[in-house]
Design a protein around this motif. Sequence first.
Motif, short mmCIF file in Angstrom:
data_model
loop_
_atom_site.label_atom_id
_atom_site.label_comp_id
_atom_site.label_asym_id
_atom_site.label_seq_id
_atom_site.Cartn_x
_atom_site.Cartn_y
_atom_site.Cartn_z
N VAL A 1 -13.69 -56.59 71.63
CA VAL A 1 -14.73 -56.61 70.73
C VAL A 1 -14.60 -55.37 69.58
N ALA A 2 -13.92 -54.47 69.98
CA ALA A 2 -13.50 -53.37 69.04
C ALA A 2 -12.61 -53.74 68.14
N ALA A 3 -11.59 -54.63 68.31
CA ALA A 3 -10.69 -55.23 67.57
C ALA A 3 -11.52 -56.42 66.67
N LEU A 4 -12.35 -56.91 67.22
CA LEU A 4 -13.27 -58.01 66.57
C LEU A 4 -14.07 -57.11 65.35
N ILE A 5 -14.63 -56.12 65.48
CA ILE A 5 -15.71 -55.52 64.83
C ILE A 5 -14.53 -54.81 63.60
N THR A 6 -13.65 -54.33 64.08
CA THR A 6 -12.50 -53.92 62.99
C THR A 6 -12.19 -54.56 62.12
N TRP A 7 -11.91 -55.98 62.48
CA TRP A 7 -11.50 -56.84 61.51
C TRP A 7 -12.67 -57.50 60.64
N VAL A 8 -13.70 -57.80 61.19
CA VAL A 8 -15.10 -58.23 60.52
C VAL A 8 -15.40 -57.07 59.45
N PHE B 1 -15.99 -47.21 62.88
CA PHE B 1 -17.37 -47.78 62.83
C PHE B 1 -17.54 -48.41 64.28
N ALA B 2 -16.38 -48.97 64.77
CA ALA B 2 -16.59 -49.74 65.95
C ALA B 2 -16.85 -48.59 67.25
N VAL B 3 -15.98 -47.50 67.41
CA VAL B 3 -16.41 -46.48 67.99
C VAL B 3 -17.61 -45.72 68.10
N TYR C 1 -20.31 -48.21 69.56
CA TYR C 1 -20.55 -48.23 70.94
C TYR C 1 -21.04 -46.73 71.51
N ALA C 2 -20.69 -45.75 70.68
CA ALA C 2 -21.50 -44.38 71.18
C ALA C 2 -22.80 -44.57 70.89
N SER C 3 -23.29 -45.20 69.96
CA SER C 3 -25.06 -45.42 70.03
C SER C 3 -25.26 -46.23 70.74
N VAL C 4 -24.40 -47.24 71.56
CA VAL C 4 -24.80 -48.36 72.73
C VAL C 4 -24.85 -47.30 73.95
N LEU C 5 -23.94 -46.19 73.97
CA LEU C 5 -23.91 -45.50 75.21
C LEU C 5 -25.21 -44.42 75.18
N PRO D 1 -18.68 -42.47 53.70
CA PRO D 1 -19.88 -42.11 54.54
C PRO D 1 -20.86 -42.52 54.51
N GLY D 2 -21.30 -43.14 53.05
CA GLY D 2 -22.56 -43.87 52.90
C GLY D 2 -22.69 -45.26 53.47
N VAL D 3 -21.25 -45.91 53.44
CA VAL D 3 -21.20 -47.21 54.00
C VAL D 3 -21.16 -47.06 55.47
N LEU D 4 -20.56 -46.09 56.18
CA LEU D 4 -20.67 -46.20 57.65
C LEU D 4 -22.03 -45.70 58.01
N LEU D 5 -22.84 -44.67 57.35
CA LEU D 5 -24.20 -44.43 57.80
C LEU D 5 -25.11 -45.93 57.91
N ALA D 6 -24.89 -46.59 56.73
CA ALA D 6 -25.77 -47.61 56.39
C ALA D 6 -25.41 -48.82 57.54
N GLY D 7 -24.12 -48.86 57.81
CA GLY D 7 -23.87 -49.75 58.96
C GLY D 7 -24.33 -49.33 60.17
N LEU D 8 -24.22 -47.92 60.49
CA LEU D 8 -24.95 -47.51 61.95
C LEU D 8 -26.11 -47.75 61.97
N MET D 9 -26.87 -47.54 60.88
CA MET D 9 -28.44 -47.50 60.74
C MET D 9 -28.82 -49.06 60.93
#
Length: 533
Positions: free
Chosen positions: A175-182, A205-207, A210-214, A286-294
């Motif tokens: 799933v990490a590879a799938l998230i990385t690709w998408v 972003f994938a890592v 999953y840190a948020s899931v943890l 950073p802006g794109v990563l933070l938006a994606g994590l939110m």
Amino acid sequence: MDESGGSGQPRSGTDGSAEPHAGPPARATDPTPPDPHDNGTRPASDRPAETPDAVAAPQPSAKRDPAQGTTPPDDADEQPTEPPAPEAAEPTKPADATPQAADSHTAHDRFQPPADPPKPEGTPEHGTPDHHRTLAHSGPTPKNPPPQSPQPRGGLLMGRPFGVPVYVAPSWFLVAALITWVFGGQLDRVLPELGAARYLVSLFFAVAFYASVLVHELAHTVAALRFKLPVRRIQLQFFGGVSEIEKEAETPGREFVLAFVGPLLSLVLAGVFYLAMQPVEPGTVPGVLLAGLMISNLIVAAFNLLPGLPLDGGRMLRAVVWKITGRPMTGTIAAAWVGRALAVCVLIGLPLLTQSGALGSSAEDNVGMDTVMDALLAAILAAIIWTGAGNSLRMARLREHLPELRARTLTRRAVPVETDTPLSEALRRANDAGARALVVVDAEGTPLSLVREAAIVGVPEHRRPWVAVSGLAQDLTDGMRVSAELAGEDLLDALRATPATEYLVVEETGEIYGVLSAADVERAFVKAMARPS
């Protein structure tokens, strides 16, 4: 979402007499004298389980030799070449060979055959599982079955926060590879100047996701530990994470809190990422990563709040129904069937929403490979929800039968023997007493070890007069002594703490009650799972 485990035992299949099988009358060569304290009045519920066909298998005939004690059988082809050890050459011992305890309720007292006549062959005994065998003929059992670990591994161990192991399952890498690709494809449209580096950003972003899931699962874990509920492990897998909580919450209020803290932490993380976005330029990495994590944490919280098992919202619904009806099983049934309905809705509705453009993209863009991916994602999600709901129903049914799993009813009757007793003599005593287990004791009657059933089966009959029981026994440890009063989850916890094939069952006073076989518990577990609620 989090899971929990358990096991159970059905009642005996007969309501007949619970009097233990008396076996044949003691022979003249029986070295064990009748005990004056055993008057046969012991209640049926206090007797270990026995097998009805306690007739001893024919033992090889032995002759007395003044120099050696017991001689080998007359069959010259099977006569052992080595001389017998002196301590194993006395199958008939004086009357004081059977150890006695200090008080009147000794280990010896509890295993004397009562004076009642034997039951007809085939009559089932109270509490005896469906395997009527004598100790001497126990069937083909593996010689040394490996004990099962009470805490199975779940992939790559990442750490032990709060003492709970965290594993990353092999499916996470997929799933990490799938998230990385998408996510990399989306970055190519938003930040085309990144080039191939976009995949490194996507992997980060994938890592982080999953840190948020943890963190979500750690919220469940901390709440469970706060309520004194043991947590076996946390596992990060293909679709999120699982906190394996081994016991059920005692009240519906605790169940609700235990389920709600996970989505609550995901909402808190979404708020943290939103606040962190404010001083950051939107069109940057950073802006794109933070938006994606939110957004991803908002999706995790919303998805887990759906009211169907095995999701957190399903457990919250279960707690509400439990509180209203007073029956946890009713809450489980309601939440599980809502979960199955939810699985059907996901299977049908998610592709339709995607195709209609209701999720943000235009309907013209959702063709070809995107349509196939949406349908595949919906099918996987629906299968996970449907399977989890069914597992929740099975676990609830198992917990409903757990009180029937009692050490006292599953225990095999046993006889005490000293360390130098030949196996053939020990089996003769066991079969005369209608027992199916042997406990090795010292001269004072203190239990030292348990003779393994698998080891007995591995000794040919013509060798049994020359083999001492001590050579086939497993030394007793503290964890191999269990109370006869244990039942349900307490019994399973005791067996999981010390994996073994046999356990010594003792009364609260310390007296020997019998021997509990792990195989008997496993059979009871299977029968409990097969029984309807």
